[in-house]
Enzyme design. Structure first.
Site, PDB file in Angstrom:
ATOM      1  N   TYR A 341       0.835  -1.200   0.000  1.00  0.00           N
ATOM      2  CA  TYR A 341       0.000   0.000   0.000  1.00  0.00           C
ATOM      3  C   TYR A 341       0.865   1.243   0.000  1.00  0.00           C
ATOM      4  O   TYR A 341       1.802   1.365   0.796  1.00  0.00           O
ATOM      5  CB  TYR A 341      -0.920  -0.015   1.217  1.00  0.00           C
ATOM      6  CG  TYR A 341      -1.746   1.249   1.413  1.00  0.00           C
ATOM      7  CD1 TYR A 341      -2.337   1.886   0.338  1.00  0.00           C
ATOM      8  CD2 TYR A 341      -1.945   1.797   2.668  1.00  0.00           C
ATOM      9  CE1 TYR A 341      -3.092   3.042   0.502  1.00  0.00           C
ATOM     10  CE2 TYR A 341      -2.711   2.939   2.863  1.00  0.00           C
ATOM     11  CZ  TYR A 341      -3.276   3.557   1.764  1.00  0.00           C
ATOM     12  OH  TYR A 341      -4.025   4.698   1.936  1.00  0.00           O
ATOM     13  N   CYS A 342       0.578   2.184  -0.923  1.00  0.00           N
ATOM     14  CA  CYS A 342       1.273   3.464  -0.974  1.00  0.00           C
ATOM     15  C   CYS A 342       2.771   3.237  -1.147  1.00  0.00           C
ATOM     16  O   CYS A 342       3.201   2.504  -2.024  1.00  0.00           O
ATOM     17  CB  CYS A 342       0.927   4.285   0.270  1.00  0.00           C
ATOM     18  SG  CYS A 342       1.576   5.981   0.281  1.00  0.00           S
ATOM     19  N   LEU A 343       3.606   3.825  -0.296  1.00  0.00           N
ATOM     20  CA  LEU A 343       5.048   3.657  -0.396  1.00  0.00           C
ATOM     21  C   LEU A 343       5.441   2.201  -0.211  1.00  0.00           C
ATOM     22  O   LEU A 343       6.437   1.734  -0.790  1.00  0.00           O
ATOM     23  CB  LEU A 343       5.732   4.540   0.647  1.00  0.00           C
ATOM     24  CG  LEU A 343       7.254   4.612   0.651  1.00  0.00           C
ATOM     25  CD1 LEU A 343       7.779   4.969  -0.718  1.00  0.00           C
ATOM     26  CD2 LEU A 343       7.725   5.621   1.680  1.00  0.00           C
ATOM     27  N   GLY A 345       3.806  -0.227  -1.440  1.00  0.00           N
ATOM     28  CA  GLY A 345       3.619  -0.804  -2.761  1.00  0.00           C
ATOM     29  C   GLY A 345       4.776  -0.498  -3.685  1.00  0.00           C
ATOM     30  O   GLY A 345       5.179  -1.327  -4.507  1.00  0.00           O
TER      31      GLY A 345
END
Length: 614
Positions: A341-343, A345
């Site tokens: 998720y987000c960073l 990811g």
């Protein structure tokens, strides 16, 4: 065998004997290698950063100079603006209609999603004239700062953004004596709203103030109304692994049979992990476990000054690779569904590319195979990072580097301030009007409470992340190195499930979509309604949720641009979680296995200890 690279012994740092904290000549991470800088330079720039909130004056000045010099030699653009101004002036007599007729003005010209002038009082004189004049100024500057021939795209975006910030600051809705809603509320309550608003302001700034006639605490919001382990992050589990950087949580099964392949979730370290395990009704972890998945979650340590030299390689080795190795040991090296998720990811994309390279056997031979790669609001191409890119150029990164130099990390408050600027109309000015002028408070919820639970980022990691990803886009362009070898996303062949969110200020969905041109892996792309956080926390049963996807029978063989994809995509109401879980099931072994018992290692129960670090 446990693999745990400490900061002093990562392969990247092996043999290095430099003293990173040396006060005489500290290291800076902006060059291709660690570069020595003069302490006077860093000290002065550090003081400038404190005065400007980390904004580079040079970067801002260059943007305005670029725009100003080019518009000065653009008579055609000046003529367009002059015509627009004359058209706006010609409409001013209409503003007098409510004063002459006593009837409210017609529906105000307002941008979609702009609620500043939604109150009925703005249709009356003189408030209608003030609001419409302001909106005209806003339209004028939007045209003035866009489309000036010769201005670089980055400088154009900076000037446009700054002009919007200045205009939003001067909106008549921000001033009590110019806002009809505030005036009417003040009359109706005998100015109690202003007294309550003053109390809110003092409470938000760490002061105590009692409003006469209001019970103590009625308007006061607790720092964390939803506490981890009590209200949120309550899915049953245990910490099964810990090192200097992460705790790995394994969640207890809720079904007798489970899918053979476990799920490892890599959250962003700029936030506490439990956004994916909020309250029981909207916990992604609980949802996956209830559907028969064995779920592991990384909980990142909140770094302090002593962690200033942790870099991206540390987050890969001691973070993702360490967790993946432990999951493999606990599940007898079954293939793993990886989720980022987000960073987190972005880190997962780097890891998946590295594990798919020929050099992986040198440092990852002990790790289990990757079954699928699932990226949630995560960018792998940073060529169009949205308005976060406004804060990224050489001058700006040098200023951020100086800001972190003394303290050794970037604080959660500093990061929060940057994110608030991206949507200052709603997150700053509208909040001031509601809470300090109208005297109202939004009822706290779990997502707001989580958002207040800020974290820090180490000096070295943040500098490397900004330089290699945001500034130079090394991952997308094949230059990003893992253990001395460049990695390429087109080496990834595992099936991918990629989620973008429609109103994302942090990872714009069109940027997320660019993964399609970076790898030949089969990709299922989903566009969820909502923003960066709320679009991901989209549990079944949540009202007004929807998502878009392209069924397999409608996909062509060639690449589709993002806008073409949107036109062709099917919209479904409800949660994308259900669609995703069905996808995970299709990409898992057909035969389920007996649920695995959570390890009894004496490392504590979920949510662990790192999540409580302030």
């Amino acid at each position: 065998m446990k693999t745990d690279y400490s900061p002093a012994t990562t392969p990247q740092q092996a043999g290095q004997k430099k003293n990173y904290a040396s006060p005489a000549r500290p290291l800076c991470y902006l060059g291709d290698d660690e570069a020595e800088v003069h302490p006077l330079d860093m000290a002065l720039q550090n003081h400038i950063a404190k005065l400007t909130g980390g904004i580079s004056p040079a970067s801002v000045a260059l943007a305005w100079m670029d725009w100003g010099m080019h518009i000065a030699v653009s008579p055609g653009k000046q003529l367009e603006l002059s015509n627009l101004l004359q058209k706006q002036i010609a409409s001013w007599p209409q503003f007098l209609a409510p004063a002459l007729t006593g009837k409210p003005a017609e529906t105000a010209m307002n941008a979609a999603g702009d609620s500043r002038f939604a109150d009925a009082g703005w249709a009356n004189w003189p408030f209608n004239a003030m609001s419409q004049y302001f909106l005209q100024r806003q339209e004028f500057w939007q045209h003035a700062t866009k489309g000036v021939r010769g201005v670089t795209a980055h400088h154009e975006n900076v000037v446009n953004f700054m002009s919007r910030q200045l205009l939003d600051m001067m909106s008549p809705s921000n001033f009590p004596l110019l806002n009809p809603e505030v005036i009417a509320t003040t009359r109706a309550t005998g100015a109690k709203n202003l007294m309550t608003g003053a109390a809110h302001w003092m409470q938000d700034n760490g002061l105590e103030f009692q409003v006469p006639g209001v019970e103590a605490g009625e308007h006061k919001t607790e720092q964390l109304a939803y506490q981890p382990g009590r209200d949120v992050a309550v899915t049953e589990g245990k910490v099964v692994f810990r090192n200097h950087l992460i705790e790995l949580i394994q969640y207890a099964p809720q079904t007798t049979k489970v899918y053979a392949e476990p799920v490892l979730i890599v959250p962003s370290w700029i936030m506490k992990y439990y956004i994916l395990d909020l309250s029981p009704h909207n916990s992604m972890v609980r949802f996956l476990v209830s559907q028969g998945h064995t779920v592991f979650m990384i909980s990142w340590k909140n770094p302090g000054k002593e962690d200033r030299d942790l870099g991206m390689q540390d987050y890969l080795d001691s973070g993702l690779f360490a967790a993946l190795g432990e999951v493999g040991k606990l599940t007898q090296h079954k293939a793993v569904h990886t989720v980022g998720y987000c960073l987190g990811g972005t880190l997962l994309g780097i890891a998946a590319a590295a594990l798919a390279s020929d050099h992986a056997r040198e440092y990852a031979h002990h790790l289990p195979p990757v079954q699928t790669v699932n990226l949630l609001a995560a960018q792998t191409d940073f060529s169009e990072p949205g308005e976060l890119g406004l804060f990224i150029d050489e001058s700006q990164i040098a200023m951020l580097d100086a800001q972190m130099w003394e303290q050794g990390y970037l604080t959660g408050e500093q990061m929060t301030g940057s994110f608030q600027l991206l949507n200052s109309r709603d997150l700053i000015w509208s909040k001031i009007m509601r809470e300090y002028q109208l005297g109202t408070r939004n009822s706290p919820n779990d997502l707001m409470s989580w958002n207040a639970d800020t974290t820090r980022m180490p000096y070295r990691m943040h500098s490397e992340y900004l330089k290699h990803l945001f500034l130079h886009n090394d991952l997308a362009e094949g230059r990003y190195e893992v253990h001395g070898h460049a990695v390429a996303l087109n080496n990834i062949h595992a099936p991918m499930y990629v989620v973008g969110t429609a109103r994302d200020h942090v990872s714009p969905w069109r940027s997320v979509y660019k993964i399609h041109v970076l790898t030949d892996a089969p990709i299922d792309f989903v566009l969820a309604s909502g923003g960066h956080n709320a679009g991901i926390v989209s549990e079944p049963g949540h009202a007004h949720r929807s998502f878009q996807h392209l069924p397999s029978d409608q996909r062509g063989q060639s690449f589709q641009q993002a806008e073409d994809w949107v036109k062709a995509a099917t919209t479904e109401t409800g949660s994308w979680w259900i669609h995703w879980q069905a996808w995970l099931a299709r990409h898992s072994s057909s035969t389920q296995v007996k649920a695995r018992v959570v390890s009894d290692k004496e490392l504590g129960v979920a949510p662990g200890s790192y999540v409580f670090e302030k």
